[in-house]
Design an enzyme around this catalytic site. Sequence first.
Site: not given
Length: 380
Positions: A127, A158, A240-241, A278, A341, A365, A367
């Site tokens: 990047s 990095c 892999l990543e 619930q 809290g 990467g 979403s």
Amino acid sequence: MPRVLTDERRDLVKAIADFCRRECGTKEQRDELTAGGREPHNQKLYEKMAELGWLGIVVPEEYGGAGRGMADLCLFLEETAYGLAPISGFGTTVIAAAAYDKFGTEEQKRVVLEGMAKGRVEAVSMSEPGAGSDVGALTCRADGADGGYVINGQKTWCSNAHIADHILLIARTSHEGSKHEGLTQFLVPADAEGLEIRGIDTMGGREVNDLYFTDCFVPDSAVVGTPGQAWSQLMTGLNLERMILAALMLGTARRAFDDTLAYVRQREQFGRPIGSFQALKHRIADMATELECARLLVDDVAAAIDAEPGRVFAREASMAKLKCTELAKHVALEGMQMMGGYGYATEYGMEALLRSTVVSTVYGGTSEIQREIIGKTYGL
């Protein structure tokens, strides 16, 4: 749902879980290991894992590793994430090591792969301030010089550069052809003359860095693979990543769920545990179901990759990364809401889990990029 594992894998998972409970099982231990949460990697703990042979889990045997596959790697990542082990340097090290294993020279493999098995950290730098999701837009250049290349430019975000032995740098060596051509990978020592590593403070602590290259010379032997072909080389590492991030966030999501469950079982209001109401009981049920779906997805994709190691599972790996990171963020947010809290209090740790999960939907990467990739595999 019980997980079906071989005896060897079951023993591995148990050993990792026992280690994490012993070495970093309490908040006091983790605070001491991470300087109160500021340093997500503890080298001493990391080297203990190396002595146990875990850090070389996917390193080929000839370089001192165990030579195992994606399924074993994902189990290790998931369990260490669940155990909150501060070893953030491992993920980038695995990614870098895979590139050297596939494309590096024998000397590069010896240095990096053997170092990984012994507990050394590696970093990857792609990047730039103007090139994030669009990696092909990067401008950091490496110009040919007598006996090597001279690198100039800035990199950013990095991870782990400040604790790494080397940086796997992607830089532009040519402007000919498309924007994805003319990119080259280099092995750059982290202490190279002309390289400045400057930390970026984030709410997750000290993990990412800016890199500034000013007439930084590297010899021809620093080239990893074929000059100008870094893009195609990078594409081979997508499985892999994405699976690394999926497995890490699966473990983190499990941890957030279990911590939430323990709280709603114990916390009483109006004369009974709040989990018996619930409104919370059904949300717990939904999260538990989604966790099982995510686990099955990770296990299935990892098994497929091991069965066909040369194939790029672009759709499936992106699905795993998307599902696990978004789910982990959701579970941590739900945990914070249910804990009220206390979910914001550093004493309980849910706020730290939320910080680590939110960023997981951005790095490696986003979403949005994962959805774009998945959509393209359907011809859209």
